[in-house]
Design a protein around this motif. Structure first.
Motif, PDB file in Angstrom:
ATOM      1  N   LYS A   1       0.829  -1.211   0.000  1.00 30.39           N
ATOM      2  CA  LYS A   1       0.000   0.000   0.000  1.00 30.39           C
ATOM      3  C   LYS A   1       0.862   1.260   0.000  1.00 30.39           C
ATOM      4  CE  LYS A   1      -4.213  -1.659   0.311  1.00 30.39           C
ATOM      5  NZ  LYS A   1      -5.212  -1.341  -0.689  1.00 30.39           N
ATOM      6  N   LEU A   2       0.278   2.343  -0.475  1.00 31.97           N
ATOM      7  CA  LEU A   2       0.931   3.640  -0.395  1.00 31.97           C
ATOM      8  C   LEU A   2       1.001   4.080   1.068  1.00 31.97           C
ATOM      9  CD1 LEU A   2      -0.879   5.453  -3.340  1.00 31.97           C
ATOM     10  CD2 LEU A   2       1.485   4.651  -3.309  1.00 31.97           C
ATOM     11  N   ILE A   3       2.048   4.829   1.388  1.00 35.12           N
ATOM     12  CA  ILE A   3       2.219   5.336   2.749  1.00 35.12           C
ATOM     13  C   ILE A   3       2.116   6.858   2.716  1.00 35.12           C
ATOM     14  CG2 ILE A   3       3.797   5.522   4.712  1.00 35.12           C
ATOM     15  CD1 ILE A   3       4.963   2.805   3.773  1.00 35.12           C
ATOM     16  N   HIS A   4       1.252   7.389   3.567  1.00 33.40           N
ATOM     17  CA  HIS A   4       1.026   8.827   3.631  1.00 33.40           C
ATOM     18  C   HIS A   4       2.267   9.522   4.185  1.00 33.40           C
ATOM     19  CE1 HIS A   4      -0.964  12.633   4.363  1.00 33.40           C
ATOM     20  NE2 HIS A   4      -2.057  12.162   3.774  1.00 33.40           N
ATOM     21  N   SER A   5       2.641  10.632   3.595  1.00 33.28           N
ATOM     22  CA  SER A   5       3.830  11.357   4.049  1.00 33.28           C
ATOM     23  C   SER A   5       3.691  11.822   5.500  1.00 33.28           C
ATOM     24  CB  SER A   5       4.102  12.561   3.134  1.00 33.28           C
ATOM     25  OG  SER A   5       3.006  13.452   3.145  1.00 33.28           O
ATOM     26  N   ASP A   6       2.466  12.060   5.975  1.00 31.45           N
ATOM     27  CA  ASP A   6       2.279  12.456   7.377  1.00 31.45           C
ATOM     28  C   ASP A   6       2.657  11.333   8.332  1.00 31.45           C
ATOM     29  OD1 ASP A   6       1.448  14.984   6.654  1.00 31.45           O
ATOM     30  OD2 ASP A   6      -0.680  14.610   7.013  1.00 31.45           O
ATOM     31  N   THR A   7       2.416  10.084   7.947  1.00 31.92           N
ATOM     32  CA  THR A   7       2.786   8.950   8.791  1.00 31.92           C
ATOM     33  C   THR A   7       4.308   8.837   8.876  1.00 31.92           C
ATOM     34  OG1 THR A   7       0.752   7.830   8.133  1.00 31.92           O
ATOM     35  CG2 THR A   7       2.456   6.477   9.176  1.00 31.92           C
ATOM     36  N   ILE A   8       4.969   9.016   7.753  1.00 33.17           N
ATOM     37  CA  ILE A   8       6.436   8.990   7.747  1.00 33.17           C
ATOM     38  C   ILE A   8       6.963  10.150   8.595  1.00 33.17           C
ATOM     39  CG2 ILE A   8       8.484   9.222   6.286  1.00 33.17           C
ATOM     40  CD1 ILE A   8       6.766   7.832   4.064  1.00 33.17           C
ATOM     41  N   GLY A   9       6.342  11.319   8.467  1.00 30.41           N
ATOM     42  CA  GLY A   9       6.750  12.470   9.267  1.00 30.41           C
ATOM     43  C   GLY A   9       6.579  12.232  10.760  1.00 30.41           C
ATOM     44  N   ALA A  10       5.475  11.590  11.140  1.00 28.48           N
ATOM     45  CA  ALA A  10       5.221  11.297  12.554  1.00 28.48           C
ATOM     46  C   ALA A  10       6.260  10.312  13.085  1.00 28.48           C
ATOM     47  CB  ALA A  10       3.810  10.727  12.715  1.00 28.48           C
ATOM     48  N   TYR A  11       6.524   9.274  12.308  1.00 28.16           N
ATOM     49  CA  TYR A  11       7.516   8.270  12.702  1.00 28.16           C
ATOM     50  C   TYR A  11       8.897   8.917  12.841  1.00 28.16           C
ATOM     51  CZ  TYR A  11      10.480   4.111  12.366  1.00 28.16           C
ATOM     52  OH  TYR A  11      11.428   3.144  12.594  1.00 28.16           O
ATOM     53  N   ASN A  12       9.313   9.661  11.826  1.00 30.23           N
ATOM     54  CA  ASN A  12      10.626  10.298  11.850  1.00 30.23           C
ATOM     55  C   ASN A  12      10.758  11.294  12.992  1.00 30.23           C
ATOM     56  OD1 ASN A  12      11.530   8.836   9.657  1.00 30.23           O
ATOM     57  ND2 ASN A  12      11.155  10.469   8.173  1.00 30.23           N
ATOM     58  N   ASP A  13       9.686  12.002  13.305  1.00 31.96           N
ATOM     59  CA  ASP A  13       9.701  12.978  14.393  1.00 31.96           C
ATOM     60  C   ASP A  13      10.023  12.295  15.720  1.00 31.96           C
ATOM     61  OD1 ASP A  13       9.391  15.518  15.593  1.00 31.96           O
ATOM     62  OD2 ASP A  13       7.267  15.162  15.970  1.00 31.96           O
ATOM     63  N   LEU A  14       9.347  11.184  15.996  1.00 35.90           N
ATOM     64  CA  LEU A  14       9.590  10.474  17.258  1.00 35.90           C
ATOM     65  C   LEU A  14      11.003   9.883  17.295  1.00 35.90           C
ATOM     66  CD1 LEU A  14       6.167   8.665  17.743  1.00 35.90           C
ATOM     67  CD2 LEU A  14       7.072  10.553  19.108  1.00 35.90           C
ATOM     68  N   VAL A  15      11.400   9.218  16.225  1.00 38.29           N
ATOM     69  CA  VAL A  15      12.743   8.621  16.186  1.00 38.29           C
ATOM     70  C   VAL A  15      13.804   9.714  16.289  1.00 38.29           C
ATOM     71  CG1 VAL A  15      14.375   7.306  14.753  1.00 38.29           C
ATOM     72  CG2 VAL A  15      11.995   6.560  14.959  1.00 38.29           C
ATOM     73  N   GLY A  16      13.578  10.833  15.610  1.00 38.19           N
ATOM     74  CA  GLY A  16      14.512  11.955  15.659  1.00 38.19           C
ATOM     75  C   GLY A  16      14.655  12.562  17.046  1.00 38.19           C
ATOM     76  N   HIS A  17      13.635  12.384  17.873  1.00 32.16           N
ATOM     77  CA  HIS A  17      13.694  12.856  19.260  1.00 32.16           C
ATOM     78  C   HIS A  17      14.169  11.762  20.217  1.00 32.16           C
ATOM     79  CE1 HIS A  17      11.284  16.282  17.790  1.00 32.16           C
ATOM     80  NE2 HIS A  17      11.941  16.916  18.747  1.00 32.16           N
ATOM     81  N   GLY A  18      14.709  10.688  19.663  1.00 35.97           N
ATOM     82  CA  GLY A  18      15.309   9.649  20.486  1.00 35.97           C
ATOM     83  C   GLY A  18      14.341   8.631  21.071  1.00 35.97           C
ATOM     84  N   VAL A  19      13.097   8.629  20.605  1.00 32.62           N
ATOM     85  CA  VAL A  19      12.118   7.667  21.126  1.00 32.62           C
ATOM     86  C   VAL A  19      12.426   6.288  20.548  1.00 32.62           C
ATOM     87  CG1 VAL A  19       9.675   7.060  21.250  1.00 32.62           C
ATOM     88  CG2 VAL A  19      10.369   9.475  21.347  1.00 32.62           C
ATOM     89  N   ARG A  20      12.398   5.288  21.419  1.00 31.61           N
ATOM     90  CA  ARG A  20      12.575   3.886  21.011  1.00 31.61           C
ATOM     91  C   ARG A  20      11.562   3.069  21.792  1.00 31.61           C
ATOM     92  NH1 ARG A  20      15.134   6.576  18.146  1.00 31.61           N
ATOM     93  NH2 ARG A  20      17.323   6.485  17.604  1.00 31.61           N
ATOM     94  N   TRP A  21      10.952   2.106  21.159  1.00 31.30           N
ATOM     95  CA  TRP A  21      10.039   1.258  21.919  1.00 31.30           C
ATOM     96  C   TRP A  21      10.683  -0.079  22.276  1.00 31.30           C
ATOM     97  CZ3 TRP A  21       8.553  -3.509  20.100  1.00 31.30           C
ATOM     98  CH2 TRP A  21       8.607  -3.725  18.720  1.00 31.30           C
ATOM     99  N   ARG A  22      11.787  -0.413  21.656  1.00 29.91           N
ATOM    100  CA  ARG A  22      12.461  -1.705  21.907  1.00 29.91           C
ATOM    101  C   ARG A  22      13.509  -1.631  22.996  1.00 29.91           C
ATOM    102  NH1 ARG A  22      12.123  -1.541  16.169  1.00 29.91           N
ATOM    103  NH2 ARG A  22      10.857  -3.251  15.347  1.00 29.91           N
ATOM    104  N   GLU A  23      13.728  -0.490  23.607  1.00 27.40           N
ATOM    105  CA  GLU A  23      14.839  -0.321  24.528  1.00 27.40           C
ATOM    106  C   GLU A  23      14.740  -1.182  25.780  1.00 27.40           C
ATOM    107  OE1 GLU A  23      16.195   4.219  23.505  1.00 27.40           O
ATOM    108  OE2 GLU A  23      14.896   3.858  25.219  1.00 27.40           O
ATOM    109  N   GLU A  24      13.555  -1.286  26.344  1.00 25.90           N
ATOM    110  CA  GLU A  24      13.386  -2.023  27.585  1.00 25.90           C
ATOM    111  C   GLU A  24      12.992  -3.459  27.283  1.00 25.90           C
ATOM    112  OE1 GLU A  24      10.592  -0.029  30.086  1.00 25.90           O
ATOM    113  OE2 GLU A  24      11.553   1.893  29.791  1.00 25.90           O
ATOM    114  N   HIS A  25      13.225  -4.319  28.247  1.00 25.93           N
ATOM    115  CA  HIS A  25      12.761  -5.703  28.144  1.00 25.93           C
ATOM    116  C   HIS A  25      11.332  -5.733  28.662  1.00 25.93           C
ATOM    117  CE1 HIS A  25      16.690  -7.143  27.067  1.00 25.93           C
ATOM    118  NE2 HIS A  25      17.183  -6.428  28.050  1.00 25.93           N
ATOM    119  N   ASP A  26      10.360  -5.729  27.707  1.00 27.68           N
ATOM    120  CA  ASP A  26       8.944  -5.645  28.088  1.00 27.68           C
ATOM    121  C   ASP A  26       8.345  -7.010  28.273  1.00 27.68           C
ATOM    122  OD1 ASP A  26       8.785  -2.806  27.961  1.00 27.68           O
ATOM    123  OD2 ASP A  26       8.909  -2.976  25.788  1.00 27.68           O
TER     124      ASP A  26
END
Length: 195
Positions: A170-195
């Motif tokens: 499927k096509l990916i909306h540029s806003d979704t890529i922007g949202a993802y990049n924004d969080l990653v660019g601010h150092g957010v990671r969801w895999r960091e902890e052992h959940d």
């Protein structure tokens, strides 16, 4: 009060079947997230009950609302007109229910996300993803993350959404890529902890 009982009844009367139950679930989740992360509960609840008010509309109805309210669909939205329901729901929220601009902005981006999301934007996006009628692979992980950290939970949701869209070609909306990049660019990671 942003939304009185009469207005709430009117909004909910426009929803049927699963969409009605999903909307109530989204409202509960939005209130919970707002309380947990210091958001405005009334605004979160108002955005939640309005977020899918045009979801059931046909492609033609979506495009007619775009024309009526001056919404210019991008190529991805033209290809996947169901994506327009966030923007058309925001237009209805503003025009018919007098929703404040921050509520309308959250409704408009609840499907795609966007760069620079506000707390209300994040609450609505995440509430829509984790509400209790949702039942898909990964939703429990999203709910677990949402109890701890809204940004980690959001990044997980974007990660899952992007993988699913890519997997389906499927096509990916540029806003979704922007949202993802924004969080990653601010150092957010969801895999960091052992959940």
């Amino acid at each position: 009060m942003l939304c009185n009982d009469e207005m709430r009844r009117d909004i909910l009367s426009r929803l049927h079947g699963y969409r009605y139950e999903h909307t109530l679930g989204c409202e509960r989740a939005a209130k919970m997230l707002a309380e947990r992360f210091g958001g405005e509960v009334d605004k979160a609840a108002f955005a939640a009950i309005l977020h899918d008010i045009t979801k059931h509309f046909s492609k033609e109805e979506q495009l007619n609302l775009c024309e009526k309210y001056g919404i210019i669909p991008c190529n991805v939205e033209k290809s996947e007109p169901k994506m327009l329901h966030g923007k058309t729901a925001a237009a209805i929220a503003r025009a018919e229910y007098g929703a404040p601009e921050d509520v309308c902005a959250a409704i408009a981006c609840h499907t795609t996300g966007k760069h620079g999301m506000t707390l209300l934007d994040k609450i609505l996006y995440l509430a829509d993803y984790i509400e209790d009628t949702r039942d898909f692979h990964g939703v429990e992980k999203a709910r677990k993350l949402a109890r701890k950290d809204i940004d980690r939970a959001l990044l997980y949701c974007y990660d899952q959404t992007l993988c699913e869209l890519i997997g389906r070609g499927k096509l990916i909306h540029s806003d979704t890529i922007g949202a993802y990049n924004d969080l990653v660019g601010h150092g957010v990671r969801w895999r960091e902890e052992h959940d």
